[in-house]
Design a protein around this motif. Structure first.
Motif, PDB file in Angstrom:
ATOM      1  N   LYS A  72      41.341  41.158  43.806  1.00  0.00           N
ATOM      2  CA  LYS A  72      41.934  41.746  42.607  1.00  0.00           C
ATOM      3  C   LYS A  72      42.987  42.801  43.008  1.00  0.00           C
ATOM      4  CE  LYS A  72      38.006  40.985  39.501  1.00  0.00           C
ATOM      5  NZ  LYS A  72      37.884  39.650  39.971  1.00  0.00           N
ATOM      6  N   PRO A  73      44.169  42.357  43.426  1.00  0.00           N
ATOM      7  CA  PRO A  73      45.169  43.284  43.961  1.00  0.00           C
ATOM      8  C   PRO A  73      45.665  44.319  42.956  1.00  0.00           C
ATOM      9  CG  PRO A  73      46.127  41.113  43.616  1.00  0.00           C
ATOM     10  CD  PRO A  73      44.655  40.965  43.425  1.00  0.00           C
ATOM     11  N   GLY A  74      45.674  43.953  41.665  1.00  0.00           N
ATOM     12  CA  GLY A  74      46.169  44.880  40.640  1.00  0.00           C
ATOM     13  C   GLY A  74      45.366  46.155  40.539  1.00  0.00           C
ATOM     14  N   GLN A  75      44.131  46.133  41.068  1.00  0.00           N
ATOM     15  CA  GLN A  75      43.271  47.320  40.998  1.00  0.00           C
ATOM     16  C   GLN A  75      43.399  48.205  42.244  1.00  0.00           C
ATOM     17  OE1 GLN A  75      39.322  45.813  40.253  1.00  0.00           O
ATOM     18  NE2 GLN A  75      39.939  44.770  38.373  1.00  0.00           N
ATOM     19  N   HIS A  76      44.200  47.773  43.225  1.00  0.00           N
ATOM     20  CA  HIS A  76      44.332  48.519  44.479  1.00  0.00           C
ATOM     21  C   HIS A  76      45.321  49.676  44.325  1.00  0.00           C
ATOM     22  CE1 HIS A  76      44.881  49.288  48.785  1.00  0.00           C
ATOM     23  NE2 HIS A  76      43.792  48.560  48.999  1.00  0.00           N
ATOM     24  N   SER A  77      45.082  50.773  45.048  1.00  0.00           N
ATOM     25  CA  SER A  77      45.954  51.956  44.945  1.00  0.00           C
ATOM     26  C   SER A  77      47.394  51.655  45.386  1.00  0.00           C
ATOM     27  CB  SER A  77      45.388  53.105  45.777  1.00  0.00           C
ATOM     28  OG  SER A  77      45.299  52.725  47.142  1.00  0.00           O
ATOM     29  N   LEU A  78      47.576  50.705  46.318  1.00  0.00           N
ATOM     30  CA  LEU A  78      48.929  50.361  46.776  1.00  0.00           C
ATOM     31  C   LEU A  78      49.760  49.713  45.664  1.00  0.00           C
ATOM     32  CD1 LEU A  78      48.355  48.966  50.410  1.00  0.00           C
ATOM     33  CD2 LEU A  78      49.214  51.222  49.743  1.00  0.00           C
ATOM     34  N   HIS A  79      49.075  49.090  44.712  1.00  0.00           N
ATOM     35  CA  HIS A  79      49.775  48.473  43.587  1.00  0.00           C
ATOM     36  C   HIS A  79      50.433  49.549  42.729  1.00  0.00           C
ATOM     37  CE1 HIS A  79      50.039  46.753  39.450  1.00  0.00           C
ATOM     38  NE2 HIS A  79      50.541  45.743  40.125  1.00  0.00           N
ATOM     39  N   GLU A  80      49.688  50.572  42.413  1.00  0.00           N
ATOM     40  CA  GLU A  80      50.198  51.676  41.596  1.00  0.00           C
ATOM     41  C   GLU A  80      51.372  52.379  42.281  1.00  0.00           C
ATOM     42  OE1 GLU A  80      48.530  55.820  39.718  1.00  0.00           O
ATOM     43  OE2 GLU A  80      47.044  54.301  40.245  1.00  0.00           O
ATOM     44  N   LYS A  81      51.334  52.425  43.613  1.00  0.00           N
ATOM     45  CA  LYS A  81      52.394  53.091  44.374  1.00  0.00           C
ATOM     46  C   LYS A  81      53.623  52.198  44.562  1.00  0.00           C
ATOM     47  CE  LYS A  81      49.125  55.918  46.991  1.00  0.00           C
ATOM     48  NZ  LYS A  81      48.398  56.024  48.265  1.00  0.00           N
ATOM     49  N   GLY A  82      53.552  50.959  44.065  1.00  0.00           N
ATOM     50  CA  GLY A  82      54.712  50.073  44.125  1.00  0.00           C
ATOM     51  C   GLY A  82      54.903  49.347  45.434  1.00  0.00           C
ATOM     52  N   TYR A  83      53.840  49.245  46.233  1.00  0.00           N
ATOM     53  CA  TYR A  83      53.960  48.527  47.507  1.00  0.00           C
ATOM     54  C   TYR A  83      54.111  47.026  47.293  1.00  0.00           C
ATOM     55  CZ  TYR A  83      53.141  52.293  50.845  1.00  0.00           C
ATOM     56  OH  TYR A  83      53.280  53.407  51.620  1.00  0.00           O
ATOM     57  N   PHE A  84      53.529  46.513  46.218  1.00  0.00           N
ATOM     58  CA  PHE A  84      53.627  45.070  45.978  1.00  0.00           C
ATOM     59  C   PHE A  84      53.645  44.769  44.487  1.00  0.00           C
ATOM     60  CE2 PHE A  84      49.051  45.969  46.613  1.00  0.00           C
ATOM     61  CZ  PHE A  84      48.515  45.461  45.426  1.00  0.00           C
TER      62      PHE A  84
END
Length: 321
Positions: A72-84
């Motif tokens: 579930k990548p959308g729940q990862h902190s890197l998602h919020e930071k715009g890494y992916f």
């Protein structure tokens, strides 16, 4: 799904002569199975992936990871930071045609941009001097701006106008124009989502006519030796191969580009180079894609973007906070 059944059967017979393929296609839509998540790395990929990753296909770019089912990548902190950015693997397939475009790209224009996946793919793959993302439907603008902002896509701008406006004010100006065309969205069914009336001939014809209008307007803003990318997330011949055949009859200066990496996916419904993914392939819900080159010689006109810059409703420049 019962409402769809007779019309779905007709579409499947149009797409496949082989009875076994017809049945597999129908089964993929009637009993949809989950597809793994896919991510596009906007920033440098970490050396050790935070996700369990599937073995890459031979045609997917290095900045794409197809994740194992259940991630579930959308729940990862890197998602919020715009890494992916999270997208469907079918969208990756459709945008893969852009990888054959030579890297020196000044201006990319995405005509039907929301929620922003194809814009972000083009930005990552081609690193243009400027990306302009247009979305004619006002309520979809917030999502588009949010994604471009979160993923730090610079330099970029968002506009909100009908395709006919751009054909008039910035002719022959863009090295690449992306038309991820509004369609009947038949592939939504393969993801377990609803697409009411998507197989009805009236809906298909209405959609095809709109697509022809958009691709015709989009062709007018492609620069000499520039490219036009056409793609949909639907299966109907009328919205895909037929639109492309109509287009090159109307605009004979455009030639379809062969994508050797996608040769296996060549549509059997036409001799023109264009490519299809179907849900029974179990990679994604389905997509159609074709890339055209404007063969006109460079007229070396200076591109004036002033008329369009006054329309920007969002702009993200390099080195801006």
């Amino acid at each position: 799904m019962e409402k769809h059944s007779n019309l779905l059967l007709k579409v499947s017979r149009r797409l496949f002569t082989n009875l076994d393929e017809q049945e597999k296609f129908i089964e993929a839509l009637i009993n949809p199975q989950p597809f793994p998540s896919t991510i596009l790395w906007c920033q440098e990929k970490p050396e050790i992936s935070p996700f369990a990753v599937e073995k890459p296909t031979y045609w997917q770019p290095q900045f794409i990871d197809r994740l194992q089912l259940g991630e579930k990548p959308g729940q990862h902190s890197l998602h919020e930071k715009g890494y992916f950015y999270c997208l469907d693997f079918s969208s990756v397939f459709a945008a893969t045609t852009l990888l054959v475009i030579p890297q020196s790209v000044d201006l990319v224009f995405d005509m039907c941009a929301a929620p922003g996946g194809k814009s972000i793919f083009a930005w990552k793959a081609l690193q243009p001097d400027l990306l302009i993302s247009n979305e004619v439907i006002g309520k979809r603008l917030g999502m588009l701006i949010s994604n471009l902002k979160r993923c730090h896509i610079t330099p970029s701008a968002v506009v909100n106008r009908d395709s006919s406006i751009f054909a008039e004010i910035i002719p022959s100006s863009c090295n690449l124009v992306i038309v991820d065309a509004p369609c009947t969205g038949q592939s939504l069914l393969a993801k377990g989502e609803k697409a009411p009336g998507c197989f009805h001939p009236t809906a298909i014809n209405k959609s095809a006519n709109r697509q022809k209008r958009i691709i015709a307007n989009s062709a007018k803003i492609v620069s000499p030796q520039g490219y036009l990318s056409y793609m949909t997330c639907t299966y109907s011949y009328e919205e895909n191969e037929q639109v492309c055949e109509w287009f090159i009859e109307r605009f004979p200066n455009f030639k379809a580009v062969e994508i050797s990496n996608l040769e296996k996916y060549q549509s059997h419904l036409t001799t023109m180079p264009c490519y299809r993914m179907f849900p029974q392939d179990r990679l994604g819900a389905g997509a159609f894609t074709a890339l055209f080159k404007n063969t006109n010689e460079d007229e070396s006109n200076e591109v004036n973007l002033q008329p369009i810059s006054s329309m920007y409703i969002y702009q993200n420049q390099k080195n801006s906070s």
